[in-house]
Motif scaffolding. Structure first.
Motif, short mmCIF file in Angstrom:
data_model
loop_
_atom_site.label_atom_id
_atom_site.label_comp_id
_atom_site.label_asym_id
_atom_site.label_seq_id
_atom_site.Cartn_x
_atom_site.Cartn_y
_atom_site.Cartn_z
N SER A 176 0.85 -1.18 0.00
CA SER A 176 0.00 0.00 0.00
C SER A 176 0.89 1.23 0.00
O SER A 176 2.11 1.13 -0.06
N ARG B 259 -0.02 -1.95 9.72
CA ARG B 259 0.34 -1.19 8.53
C ARG B 259 1.81 -0.78 8.57
O ARG B 259 2.44 -0.71 9.61
N CYS C 274 -1.76 6.66 2.41
CA CYS C 274 -1.85 5.24 2.75
C CYS C 274 -2.19 4.38 1.55
O CYS C 274 -1.84 3.20 1.52
N CYS C 275 -2.89 4.96 0.59
CA CYS C 275 -3.31 4.20 -0.59
C CYS C 275 -2.94 4.97 -1.85
O CYS C 275 -3.27 6.15 -1.98
#
Length: 423
Positions: free
Chosen positions: A20, A66, A334-335
């Motif tokens: 990601s 994450r 994050c994406c």
């Protein structure tokens, strides 16, 4: 809307982490949806040490760490293995997609404790390599009823405890185009093996290997093959009132406490502080849920204290809080699929929801994938480039009715009814 996004069609795992915008996402699948508080504390520390300190709660009652790197992945695996949370293979892990009521075994209103069925189902899935061909999103919902049922959770195979003329039974269903299709009932002792048999049939007969795409002729074949009891089958009744956050009375002596995590994201420091609070109140176990909330069981006095302390940590302890009616994806940073600060925008809109009294649901998606929510919402914002398409009463796939510039959020216009907006 533009469809120029990459839909991977699978979820991150531990053995198969997903890249990601902020590094690798490593999913932790607790057995039976439960974690000892001591284990949760170790996972909070692992998120800080091996990731970027950010932890997600998923709609499948899992955790995601994450920001893991290729260098820290192996040490993280070693820790997970020591905690009994690492599967032997990515394939075995992927099909262990089982959700159980978060209050199973504690809720006096439940029809059956489905945790033993879940444990047997895990064992059966792991031992049948043919089932490793099931899609990673293929899911099982094991619903014992009670105060926190799984009525709204999407699942390919549903096992729902029910009563009938023959006593306690389990209704067996599959996902339909709209509502579940109920195939019959079986004894509790046979529920896990029936679910595995049903999964094999879906694998053989569905063009997509998902139960929702079984044609009518295949459903008839599945029903005939399973040969379940249909003498007193009826759709299991909807649940009791669903209070997800705050104190939930169980008995005269015990309460459950629902601790909502805004957008399902908590940092390692906050989670570590929460585990310290829980340990101080002699709470030994935490249950995960599909509602991005954690559940614990405590005495009545401790429950009230836990609510106050959790609120100070930024957790949601009141169902009236608009944050628990908003789903928002990770967003920019994050994406890589979006440039929009989805959660910042969602918090701005949450404040407006509280001011205006809007009681509906909101889904803020940075792109057309809609990762944060698959079900319909009253308002859906679908990101494209620098703005959002507005969808009312639908999903990211529905036809939009307007555009929204994040720099010029028109609160009153956003919360108009569809009929008023069309004038």
């Amino acid at each position: 809307m533009s469809a120029a996004v990459e839909i991977k069609g699978w979820c991150p795992g531990a053995r198969r982490p997903m890249p990601s915008g902020d590094g690798l996402i490593v999913r932790v699948r607790p057995h039976g949806g439960a974690l000892p508080v001591s284990t949760l504390r170790e996972l909070a520390e692992a998120a800080r040490r091996y990731g970027n300190g950010e932890i997600d709660l998923t709609r499948r009652a899992n955790l995601q760490i994450r920001g893991v790197s290729s260098e820290t992945l192996v040490p993280l695996w070693e820790l997970m293995a020591s905690l009994g949370l690492l599967d032997d293979s990515a394939e075995r892990e992927a099909i262990r997609n089982i959700v159980v009521n978060p209050l199973a075994g504690h809720d006096p209103a439940e029809r059956a404790d489905m945790r033993p069925v879940a444990a047997e189902l895990e064992t059966l899935l792991a031992s049948d390599q043919t089932l490793h061909a099931l899609p990673p999103k293929f899911g099982f919902a094991l619903d014992g009823g009670g105060r926190l049922p799984l009525t709204e959770l999407a699942a390919d195979v549903r096992l729902v405890a029910c009563g009938g003329t023959r006593g306690r039974r389990v209704a067996v269903g599959i996902a339909g185009s709209d509502d579940p299709v109920w195939l019959g009932t079986t004894a509790v002792i046979d529920a896990a093996s029936t679910a595995v048999h049903l999964a094999r049939l879906v694998l053989q007969l569905s063009p997509t290997r998902r139960s929702a795409t079984l044609p009518p002729s295949a459903i008839a074949a599945v029903s005939a093959e399973l040969n379940l009891d249909v003498s007193d089958i009826a759709p299991p009744s909807a649940a009791m009132g669903q209070r997800h956050c705050g104190v939930i009375a169980l008995t005269d002596q015990t309460c459950a406490v629902g601790l909502g995590v805004p957008f399902g994201r908590i940092d390692s420091d906050a989670l570590a502080r929460l585990t310290a609070v829980l340990a101080a109140h002699d709470v030994a176990e935490v249950r995960l849920s599909p509602w991005r909330a954690l559940y614990v069981v405590a005495g009545a006095v401790s429950a009230g204290q836990l609510v106050a302390e959790a609120a100070r940590l930024g957790l949601v302890v009141d169902d009236a809080d608009p944050l628990m009616r908003i789903d928002a994806c990770s967003g920019a940073g994050c994406c890589p699929s979006t440039e929009l600060a989805t959660r910042q925008h969602a918090r701005m809109i949450a404040d407006a929801m509280a001011r205006t009294g809007f009681n509906g649901t909101l889904h803020v998606s940075g792109c057309a994938k809609g990762c944060a929510r698959s079900a319909a919402a009253d308002i859906v914002l679908v990101g494209e480039a620098k703005g959002y398409h507005i969808v009312r009463h639908g999903t990211v796939k529905s036809e939009p009715c307007g555009m929204l510039d994040p720099a010029e959020i028109d609160v009153d216009g956003l919360f108009e009814t569809k009929e008023k907006a069309d004038v």
